[in-house]
Design a protein around this motif. Sequence first.
Motif, PDB file in Angstrom:
ATOM      1  N   ARG A  57      13.201 -19.753 -23.257  1.00 21.03           N
ATOM      2  CA  ARG A  57      13.061 -18.936 -22.038  1.00 21.03           C
ATOM      3  C   ARG A  57      11.610 -18.924 -21.585  1.00 21.03           C
ATOM      4  O   ARG A  57      10.692 -18.739 -22.362  1.00 21.03           O
ATOM      5  CB  ARG A  57      13.538 -17.518 -22.314  1.00 21.03           C
ATOM      6  N   THR A  58      11.462 -19.132 -20.280  1.00 22.89           N
ATOM      7  CA  THR A  58      10.145 -19.049 -19.654  1.00 22.89           C
ATOM      8  C   THR A  58      10.246 -18.226 -18.380  1.00 22.89           C
ATOM      9  O   THR A  58      11.282 -18.221 -17.704  1.00 22.89           O
ATOM     10  CB  THR A  58       9.586 -20.439 -19.309  1.00 22.89           C
ATOM     11  N   TYR A  59       9.162 -17.546 -18.050  1.00 15.77           N
ATOM     12  CA  TYR A  59       9.097 -16.757 -16.823  1.00 15.77           C
ATOM     13  C   TYR A  59       7.708 -16.940 -16.225  1.00 15.77           C
ATOM     14  O   TYR A  59       6.735 -17.078 -16.951  1.00 15.77           O
ATOM     15  CB  TYR A  59       9.355 -15.273 -17.099  1.00 15.77           C
ATOM     16  N   TYR A  60       7.668 -16.922 -14.884  1.00 12.49           N
ATOM     17  CA  TYR A  60       6.418 -17.157 -14.172  1.00 12.49           C
ATOM     18  C   TYR A  60       6.234 -16.108 -13.086  1.00 12.49           C
ATOM     19  O   TYR A  60       7.204 -15.632 -12.488  1.00 12.49           O
ATOM     20  CB  TYR A  60       6.426 -18.536 -13.514  1.00 12.49           C
ATOM     21  N   THR A  61       4.982 -15.817 -12.790  1.00 15.43           N
ATOM     22  CA  THR A  61       4.723 -15.036 -11.609  1.00 15.43           C
ATOM     23  C   THR A  61       5.015 -15.901 -10.390  1.00 15.43           C
ATOM     24  O   THR A  61       4.886 -17.138 -10.436  1.00 15.43           O
ATOM     25  CB  THR A  61       3.277 -14.522 -11.600  1.00 15.43           C
ATOM     26  N   ASP A  62       5.408 -15.278  -9.291  1.00 16.37           N
ATOM     27  CA  ASP A  62       5.872 -16.033  -8.126  1.00 16.37           C
ATOM     28  C   ASP A  62       4.835 -17.016  -7.606  1.00 16.37           C
ATOM     29  O   ASP A  62       5.178 -18.105  -7.144  1.00 16.37           O
ATOM     30  CB  ASP A  62       6.276 -15.069  -7.007  1.00 16.37           C
ATOM     31  N   SER A  63       3.578 -16.650  -7.677  1.00 19.68           N
ATOM     32  CA  SER A  63       2.535 -17.472  -7.058  1.00 19.68           C
ATOM     33  C   SER A  63       2.325 -18.817  -7.760  1.00 19.68           C
ATOM     34  O   SER A  63       1.690 -19.709  -7.188  1.00 19.68           O
ATOM     35  CB  SER A  63       1.214 -16.713  -7.004  1.00 19.68           C
ATOM     36  N   VAL A  64       2.844 -18.971  -8.976  1.00 22.16           N
ATOM     37  CA  VAL A  64       2.636 -20.235  -9.699  1.00 22.16           C
ATOM     38  C   VAL A  64       3.937 -20.995  -9.926  1.00 22.16           C
ATOM     39  O   VAL A  64       3.907 -22.116 -10.454  1.00 22.16           O
ATOM     40  CB  VAL A  64       1.918 -20.009 -11.048  1.00 22.16           C
ATOM     41  N   LYS A  65       5.063 -20.427  -9.541  1.00 26.25           N
ATOM     42  CA  LYS A  65       6.348 -21.098  -9.749  1.00 26.25           C
ATOM     43  C   LYS A  65       6.368 -22.439  -9.039  1.00 26.25           C
ATOM     44  O   LYS A  65       5.958 -22.558  -7.890  1.00 26.25           O
ATOM     45  CB  LYS A  65       7.493 -20.225  -9.230  1.00 26.25           C
ATOM     46  N   GLY A  66       6.835 -23.454  -9.748  1.00 22.46           N
ATOM     47  CA  GLY A  66       6.893 -24.793  -9.200  1.00 22.46           C
ATOM     48  C   GLY A  66       5.598 -25.572  -9.357  1.00 22.46           C
ATOM     49  O   GLY A  66       5.575 -26.783  -9.113  1.00 22.46           O
ATOM     50  N   ARG A  67       4.528 -24.901  -9.751  1.00 20.70           N
ATOM     51  CA  ARG A  67       3.238 -25.583  -9.931  1.00 20.70           C
ATOM     52  C   ARG A  67       2.773 -25.557 -11.387  1.00 20.70           C
ATOM     53  O   ARG A  67       2.163 -26.519 -11.855  1.00 20.70           O
ATOM     54  CB  ARG A  67       2.163 -24.917  -9.061  1.00 20.70           C
ATOM     55  N   PHE A  68       3.045 -24.471 -12.092  1.00 21.81           N
ATOM     56  CA  PHE A  68       2.616 -24.313 -13.490  1.00 21.81           C
ATOM     57  C   PHE A  68       3.820 -24.436 -14.409  1.00 21.81           C
ATOM     58  O   PHE A  68       4.921 -24.009 -14.069  1.00 21.81           O
ATOM     59  CB  PHE A  68       1.974 -22.952 -13.713  1.00 21.81           C
ATOM     60  N   THR A  69       3.586 -24.989 -15.602  1.00 23.82           N
ATOM     61  CA  THR A  69       4.629 -25.088 -16.613  1.00 23.82           C
ATOM     62  C   THR A  69       4.065 -24.651 -17.956  1.00 23.82           C
ATOM     63  O   THR A  69       3.048 -25.200 -18.414  1.00 23.82           O
ATOM     64  CB  THR A  69       5.156 -26.522 -16.732  1.00 23.82           C
ATOM     65  N   ILE A  70       4.722 -23.682 -18.573  1.00 18.27           N
ATOM     66  CA  ILE A  70       4.331 -23.242 -19.902  1.00 18.27           C
ATOM     67  C   ILE A  70       5.242 -23.926 -20.916  1.00 18.27           C
ATOM     68  O   ILE A  70       6.452 -24.067 -20.687  1.00 18.27           O
ATOM     69  CB  ILE A  70       4.399 -21.695 -20.026  1.00 18.27           C
ATOM     70  N   SER A  71       4.659 -24.355 -22.020  1.00 22.59           N
ATOM     71  CA  SER A  71       5.431 -25.011 -23.073  1.00 22.59           C
ATOM     72  C   SER A  71       4.775 -24.712 -24.411  1.00 22.59           C
ATOM     73  O   SER A  71       3.663 -24.181 -24.459  1.00 22.59           O
ATOM     74  CB  SER A  71       5.507 -26.525 -22.832  1.00 22.59           C
TER      75      SER A  71
END
Length: 122
Positions: A57-71
């Motif tokens: 499971r990963t979650y992002y703040t809206d401003s980085v969705k589609g640009r940042f990837t956590i792994s």
Amino acid sequence: QVQLVESGGGSVQAGGSLRLSCAASGRTLSSYAVGWFRQAPGKEREFVAVISRGGVRTYYTDSVKGRFTISRDNAKNTVYLQMNSLKSEDTAVYYCAADTQRQLVRGRSDYWGQGTQVTVSS
């Protein structure tokens, strides 16, 4: 306890990419969810992304969705933040933290790294 060290920050032009690393020592990082946060000058620290202990499971703040990837690579005791299409508003000191996912999305953790500077020029 776990100790965290961030690396990979630097200066990049808008549209560029960086990959941040959060390396852990002490207790194994697989015992924790891990989050990335950032703090820009004159602003409060904000949540960026979180990844569950197993990495499902990963979650992002809206401003980085589609640009940042956590792994994460638990075998290497390391969590990554791949940042693409960087914008000037992404300029900040980036911190990683380890705790439960519930605590991290609230910006709370007992374990923080020292931070790494990311500067994006337009």
